[in-house]
Design a protein around this motif. Structure first.
Motif, short mmCIF file in Angstrom:
data_model
loop_
_atom_site.label_atom_id
_atom_site.label_comp_id
_atom_site.label_asym_id
_atom_site.label_seq_id
_atom_site.Cartn_x
_atom_site.Cartn_y
_atom_site.Cartn_z
N GLN A 288 0.69 -1.32 0.16
CA GLN A 288 0.26 0.06 -0.14
C GLN A 288 1.40 1.81 0.34
OE1 GLN A 288 -3.33 -0.20 2.89
NE2 GLN A 288 -3.60 -2.14 2.60
N ARG A 289 1.90 1.17 -0.64
CA ARG A 289 2.71 2.59 -1.05
C ARG A 289 3.00 2.61 -2.62
NH1 ARG A 289 1.81 1.96 3.31
NH2 ARG A 289 3.17 1.89 5.52
N LEU A 290 1.74 2.88 -2.92
CA LEU A 290 2.07 2.78 -4.71
C LEU A 290 2.67 4.56 -5.20
CD1 LEU A 290 1.95 1.21 -7.53
CD2 LEU A 290 -1.22 2.35 -7.56
N LYS A 291 2.26 5.68 -4.28
CA LYS A 291 2.52 6.87 -4.12
C LYS A 291 3.99 6.88 -4.57
CE LYS A 291 -1.61 9.30 -5.26
NZ LYS A 291 -1.96 9.57 -5.49
N SER A 292 4.53 5.94 -3.98
CA SER A 292 6.25 6.65 -3.61
C SER A 292 6.94 6.21 -5.25
CB SER A 292 6.60 5.11 -2.66
OG SER A 292 6.47 3.93 -3.00
N LEU A 293 5.77 5.79 -5.90
CA LEU A 293 6.41 5.52 -7.40
C LEU A 293 6.70 6.78 -8.12
CD1 LEU A 293 4.35 2.89 -9.91
CD2 LEU A 293 6.87 3.29 -9.43
N VAL A 301 12.29 7.81 -19.73
CA VAL A 301 11.04 8.01 -21.10
C VAL A 301 11.12 6.79 -21.42
CG1 VAL A 301 11.83 9.36 -23.47
CG2 VAL A 301 11.91 10.38 -21.42
N LYS A 302 12.08 6.14 -21.22
CA LYS A 302 12.23 4.39 -21.83
C LYS A 302 10.74 3.51 -21.30
CE LYS A 302 17.00 5.04 -22.82
NZ LYS A 302 18.12 4.48 -22.18
N ASN A 303 10.58 3.84 -19.61
CA ASN A 303 9.84 2.87 -18.67
C ASN A 303 8.75 3.64 -18.55
OD1 ASN A 303 10.44 4.35 -16.88
ND2 ASN A 303 12.60 2.59 -16.24
N PHE A 304 8.18 4.27 -18.53
CA PHE A 304 6.70 5.37 -17.83
C PHE A 304 6.03 4.90 -18.38
CE2 PHE A 304 6.93 8.01 -21.06
CZ PHE A 304 5.78 8.44 -21.76
N ILE A 307 4.87 1.02 -17.39
CA ILE A 307 4.46 1.40 -16.47
C ILE A 307 2.94 2.01 -16.00
CG2 ILE A 307 4.65 2.19 -13.82
CD1 ILE A 307 7.84 2.36 -14.14
N CYS A 308 2.93 2.72 -16.58
CA CYS A 308 1.10 3.93 -16.88
C CYS A 308 0.31 2.90 -18.07
CB CYS A 308 1.11 5.04 -17.80
SG CYS A 308 2.39 5.93 -16.50
N LEU A 309 -0.14 2.22 -18.20
CA LEU A 309 -0.12 1.14 -18.83
C LEU A 309 -0.30 -0.06 -18.15
CD1 LEU A 309 -1.56 -0.03 -21.56
CD2 LEU A 309 0.32 -1.24 -21.85
N TYR A 310 0.71 -0.68 -17.49
CA TYR A 310 0.13 -1.91 -16.39
C TYR A 310 -0.89 -1.14 -14.68
CZ TYR A 310 0.95 -5.73 -12.76
OH TYR A 310 0.56 -6.32 -12.32
N ALA A 331 -1.52 7.13 -11.99
CA ALA A 331 -0.58 6.77 -13.84
C ALA A 331 -0.98 8.34 -13.75
CB ALA A 331 -2.01 6.03 -14.10
N TYR A 332 -1.48 8.95 -13.38
CA TYR A 332 -1.77 10.48 -13.46
C TYR A 332 -0.92 11.06 -13.45
CZ TYR A 332 -4.13 15.08 -13.89
OH TYR A 332 -4.02 16.62 -14.09
N ALA A 333 -0.46 11.24 -12.37
CA ALA A 333 0.83 11.77 -12.39
C ALA A 333 2.14 11.67 -12.07
CB ALA A 333 1.09 11.93 -10.84
N LEU A 334 2.60 9.64 -13.07
CA LEU A 334 3.66 10.03 -13.55
C LEU A 334 3.73 10.88 -15.31
CD1 LEU A 334 3.84 6.09 -13.01
CD2 LEU A 334 5.69 7.82 -12.37
N PHE A 335 2.59 10.65 -15.92
CA PHE A 335 2.19 11.41 -17.80
C PHE A 335 2.93 12.10 -17.12
CE2 PHE A 335 -0.56 7.19 -18.72
CZ PHE A 335 0.07 7.21 -19.81
N LEU A 336 1.92 13.33 -16.11
CA LEU A 336 2.68 14.85 -15.94
C LEU A 336 3.42 14.92 -15.96
CD1 LEU A 336 -0.24 17.03 -14.38
CD2 LEU A 336 0.02 16.89 -16.38
N LYS A 337 4.61 14.07 -14.92
CA LYS A 337 5.59 14.70 -14.62
C LYS A 337 6.52 13.79 -15.91
CE LYS A 337 8.68 13.04 -11.10
NZ LYS A 337 9.03 11.51 -10.18
#
Length: 969
Positions: A288-293, A301-304, A307-310, A331-337
């Motif tokens: 339960q620590r998903l946010k630490s991603l 750029v190579k792996n986001f 990760i987001c698709l998963y 996923a939303y935050a990772l895409f924005l980043k």
């Protein structure tokens, strides 16, 4: 027989037989005679006769005679020695020497702690070099297996309070035992993790003592042991975390899990850097620590993308709404980043987070990406206005202003602009009975020509939808007057569908009918204005301006048509001005038909918005209405309107559900099921599916509308999720076998919602069988189901089945009407349109599109009082789901740019490393192309780059700056 080939084959066979006999004689001469009993025993002779291996087979009758058991261990060792290579033998002896040195069972003084540590280092080096690849069982693990228990005993025997060198020995030994326990330890005791935690504790103590030693590990001490060890440890960490939570530890606090989380912080980056992103995400979900991603530097750029698709795909399987929201937010935050604003918008729409839209547009600096985002909002029918003055173009794109122009250009490119007549669709000349006109026997039922003309009106409207011309309505008024009363209403309204999306020209053509002396024609024209504006935003707001007076007027038929028109025009737009108009109708009108249609329209306008004002107004009406009012055939539409407000919003429906259950009428059961199934639409929630199946367990023959709603609900909940859909199909088979007619009648409708515009062979086959069911309602629903399943595909198999049905039911007015509607749907937009509510690579569910399909399906629960009676104009709600199924590539200025693309069946690539193929069985085309429901497109050239990550609808492409043209091409 004298043919040379024949002789050769005989000779070769002869040679083969002789050769076999010769080999047999050779073998038998060297082997002992086989005894005449049932025990056959052959001895294979190795180098040394004492090590002979017995191969024994027996028949069923007799047991073999017992062989002498070898009791000397040396014999086994010798056998092992024979099978082992010299290298392996050397490794085994080396490891055993090291183990005996580490154990020092004799307590020899000469064997100091440093010597024991050196021996342990040899074991560590061997294990690390072996576990880096796990294709087979590593040799060191195999050779250390017999010593596992003795090493465990040594670790347990070293107590606390020892000197630092012995502490180093215990810590290193814990590392080795942790690796060995991966295959030898007891799984339920989590020994691997237990030893690892013990070792970490000792290392921490040594750090506090500021102890330095060459024997301390210099690497991360987790990843260095290999990928397989990290995976094994991650599994045990998840189990340990859950065990601690069950014992009362607070999951929100880090303190009780500090030791576990310190390991998680090492394992997760290790997984991500080694292409195991899915496993990293799984571990974080477990603890339960998903946010630490979001804080990890390893995501780039190579792996986001992987990760987001998963994250997005796994979210579907989360039963807890909070977990689901957390995964999508991450996923939303990772895409924005990563500055992927388009993909971030897709996730925001998936979460119904419309508040994020302005922020996304503000933070995005690329004008092309902004345009592509507007096109996505337009496809999803989101009402978002851009405030800046220079954003007129963005507002036009979001408002679908150019959709008609692009669609007609597509039709011109594919050469299908010519208008089609209903007869072109019926192909009566292919049928024996010739459609409506010729009868095989003169004693047949007289033809219901008004009904036939009405059917042709709808077919004409669906087939020529969006093309602006047809051969019945646009040339002159003659066809209009071939219909009666409500038929005239639908005929006039069909103009709106023919001129779909083209508001400017459409209003000019419809205007004259708004001043007709015939109320029905006038009402039809009012409805046409609403249909015309569906999904298109216009500054003049013609639908509201023209229909408001009719909603406030006294004429009942005008009121019904105007309410429906507003519902279609502003579906999903959540316009407050329209709310004020329609809530007055619900509160003050005494005619239940007007109230129901106003409630339904409000539901469509605020679809999925959970609006309290509208919800409160509808529930109040349900509570106050008399028994007679609630018994009205259309009272159900009030419940539908209420359900649409909470479409796909899951637990937000709970409060409204409780309110509905207080209504003292049988309709409350229906309303509760509608609310619950609509709220969990597309969620794949297994528990809700079970609840709906439980509703079907009761055997009722009347007052069973709630059961029909539950059956449709099963299809609705599992929509868009492959595994759930497969399971639902099996459940429907059981319902058809064991349930009462009211439930069976809804099964074809439920089948069709799982396959909207997707005519799969098995489903068409199932529906085709049901079209010949002796129960007229089952067969009518199955015919409608065929229409929805094949909508806009021009599928030849479905077309053939429908032609046969028109012949089979030539004397049944109700059935033939359904067949005609299904034929119209099948050839909708001449095969250029789809009703499928799932879009953006099967990630998003368009609420207005799904809502309109549900309106049709729930209308079909009782066809006699709706489509086969006077409210057939409710069919026009489908306009909200109609979209071109095209892929058009355009330049920055929105002018067409033909590009090579590959179109094939979509392949699931979640969790796969590298760059797996996303489509299979593809064909190469030049845009524009048509896409099927389960098809996916990808660019076939490196000359251009697409702004959108998904090739659907209108896609902006730009030149690839890195492209170099190959010489000679």
């Amino acid at each position: 027989s004298t043919h040379p080939t024949y002789h050769n084959s005989i000779l070769s066979t002869h040679r083969r037989t002789n050769k076999r006999r010769y080999n047999t004689n050779l073998t038998s001469s060297t082997q002992p005679t086989i005894p005449p009993n049932n025990l056959y025993k052959t001895t294979m002779a190795p180098n040394d006769e004492s090590n002979a291996i017995d191969i024994t087979t027996t028949t069923k009758d007799e047991k073999p005679k017992p062989t002498k058991k070898k009791n000397s261990k040396t014999d086994d060792d010798k056998a092992d020695h024979q099978t082992m290579s010299e290298e392996d033998q050397e490794l085994k002896e080396r490891l055993e020497t090291c183990v005996s040195t580490v154990l020092n069972t004799q307590n020899e003084a000469a064997v100091t702690t440093v010597i024991r540590l050196n021996a342990l280092d040899v074991i560590v080096t061997e294990l690390k070099s072996a576990t880096s690849s796990m294709t087979s069982v590593p040799k060191p693990l195999k050779f250390l297996r017999p010593h596992f228990e003795s090493l465990k005993g040594l670790h347990a025997g070293i107590g606390d309070g020892v000197e630092d060198d012995v502490l180093v020995l215990r810590a290193r030994l814990a590392d080795v035992l942790s690796v060995l326990a991966m295959t030898m330890g007891k799984h339920e005791e989590r020994e691997s993790l237990k030893f690892k935690l013990s070792g970490m504790k000792d290392y921490q103590t040594l750090t506090n003592h500021k102890h330095t030693s060459t024997h301390l590990p210099t690497d991360d001490n987790l990843g260095a042991w290999g990928h397989e060890f990290a995976r094994s440890l991650a599994g045990e960490i998840g189990q340990e975390y859950n065990a601690r939570v069950l014992e009362g530890a607070d999951p929100d606090s880090d303190a009780p899990f500090e030791d576990l989380l310190s390991m998680v912080n090492v394992i997760v980056p290790f997984h991500i850097t080694h292409n195991a992103e899915a496993e990293a995400v799984d571990l974080l979900i477990e603890v339960q620590r998903l946010k630490s991603l979001l804080d990890l530097g390893e995501i780039d750029v190579k792996n986001f993308g992987r990760i987001c698709l998963y994250l997005v795909k796994t979210a579907d399987f989360m039963s807890d709404p909070d977990d689901l929201a957390e995964m999508l937010e991450t996923a939303y935050a990772l895409f924005l980043k990563q500055d992927q604003h388009y993909d971030a918008l897709r996730v925001a729409l998936r979460m119904h987070n419309y508040e994020a839209i302005p922020t996304l547009f503000t933070s995005c600096n690329d004008p092309l990406v902004k345009k592509q985002m507007c096109l996505l909002l337009a496809r999803h029918r989101v009402n978002h206005e851009h405030d800046d003055d220079d954003d007129d173009e963005l507002n036009e794109l979001t408002g679908n202003t150019n959709l008609s122009e692009q669609f007609l250009k597509l039709a011109q490119d594919l050469d299908v602009l010519d208008a089609k007549t209903p007869e072109d669709i019926y192909k009566s000349h292919l049928a024996e009975t010739g459609g409506f006109s010729r009868r095989r026997d003169t004693g047949g039922v007289p033809v219901d020509s008004a009904r036939a003309n009405l059917a042709s009106t709808f077919v004409n409207a669906f087939v020529n939808a969006g093309f602006g011309t047809d051969k019945l309505m646009t040339p002159n008024n003659e066809w209009l007057y071939k219909n009666k009363d409500h038929g005239m209403l639908s005929a006039a309204a069909s103009l709106g569908m023919i001129l779909l999306w083209n508001v400017e020209e459409g209003l000019t053509q419809i205007d004259k009918f708004l001043y007709s002396s015939e109320d029905y024609v006038k009402a039809g024209a009012a409805l046409a204005v609403g249909i015309l504006s569906s999904g298109v935003r216009n500054d003049a707001d013609p639908a509201l301006a023209l229909l408001a007076e009719h909603v406030e007027g006294d004429n009942s038929i005008m009121k019904c048509a105007a309410c429906t028109g507003l519902g279609i025009a502003y579906a999903g737009m959540a316009r407050e001005e329209v709310t004020d108009l329609l809530t007055v109708v619900i509160e003050e009108s005494s005619d239940m038909l007007e109230v129901s249609l106003a409630g339904l329209a409000l539901g469509m306008i605020f679809v999925g918005q959970c609006d309290d004002t509208v919800g409160g107004c509808i529930v109040q009406k349900l509570m106050e209405a008399s028994e007679e009012d609630l018994n009205h055939s259309h009272a159900r539409f009030l419940c539908l309107g209420l359900g649409l407000l909470f479409l796909n919003r899951m637990e937000k429906v709970d409060a409204m559900l409780e309110a509905v259950r207080t209504v003292e009428h049988k309709i409350s059961k229906y309303a509760a099921i509608v609310l619950e199934t609509f709220a969990y639409a597309g969620s794949g929630n297994v528990l809700k599916v079970q609840e709906m199946l439980h509703q079907c367990a009761e055997h009722l023959t009347e007052d069973a509308e709630h059961q029909a709603a539950a059956v449709i609900g099963i299809g609705l909940i599992t929509l868009g999720e492959d595994v759930g859909s497969e399971m639902a199909l099996r459940a429907f088979d059981h319902l058809l076998h064991y349930c009462e007619p009211p439930i069976k009648r809804a099964v074809p409708l439920a089948l069709s919602i799982l396959h909207v515009s997707n005519p799969e062979f098995t489903v068409i086959d199932q529906l085709s069988r049901l079209t010949h069911d002796p129960d007229p309602e089952i067969s009518q629903n199955a015919i409608m189901g065929l229409g929805i399943t094949g909508a806009g595909t021009n599928n030849s198999r479905v077309a053939g089945l429908l032609r046969q049905l028109s012949e089979f039911y030539s004397k049944e007015a109700g059935h033939i009407f359904c067949v005609r509607i299904a034929q119209g749907l099948l050839h909708m937009g001449k095969g250029l349109m789809t009703l499928n509510p799932v879009h953006s690579d099967r990630m998003l569910l368009s609420p207005p599109a799904l809502g309109s399909i549900l309106v049709l399906l729930h209308t079909c629960i009782n066809l006699k009082t709706s489509l086969l009676d006077k409210t057939h104009y409710l069919l026009y709600y489908l306009t909200c789901a109609m979209n071109p199924r095209m892929l058009v590539t355009v330049n920055e200025d929105m002018s067409w740019r033909p590009v090579t693309v590959r179109v094939g069946q979509a392949v699931e690539t979640v969790g796969q490393a590298g760059k797996p193929k996303t489509i299979t069985g593809f064909q190469t085309h030049t845009t524009p192309v048509l896409l099927g429901t389960k098809e996916r497109a990808e660019l076939g050239t490196e000359e251009v780059l697409s702004v959108s990550s998904v090739l659907e609808g209108i896609v902006i492409v730009k030149d690839n700056p890195d492209y170099e043209e190959v010489e000679g091409k």
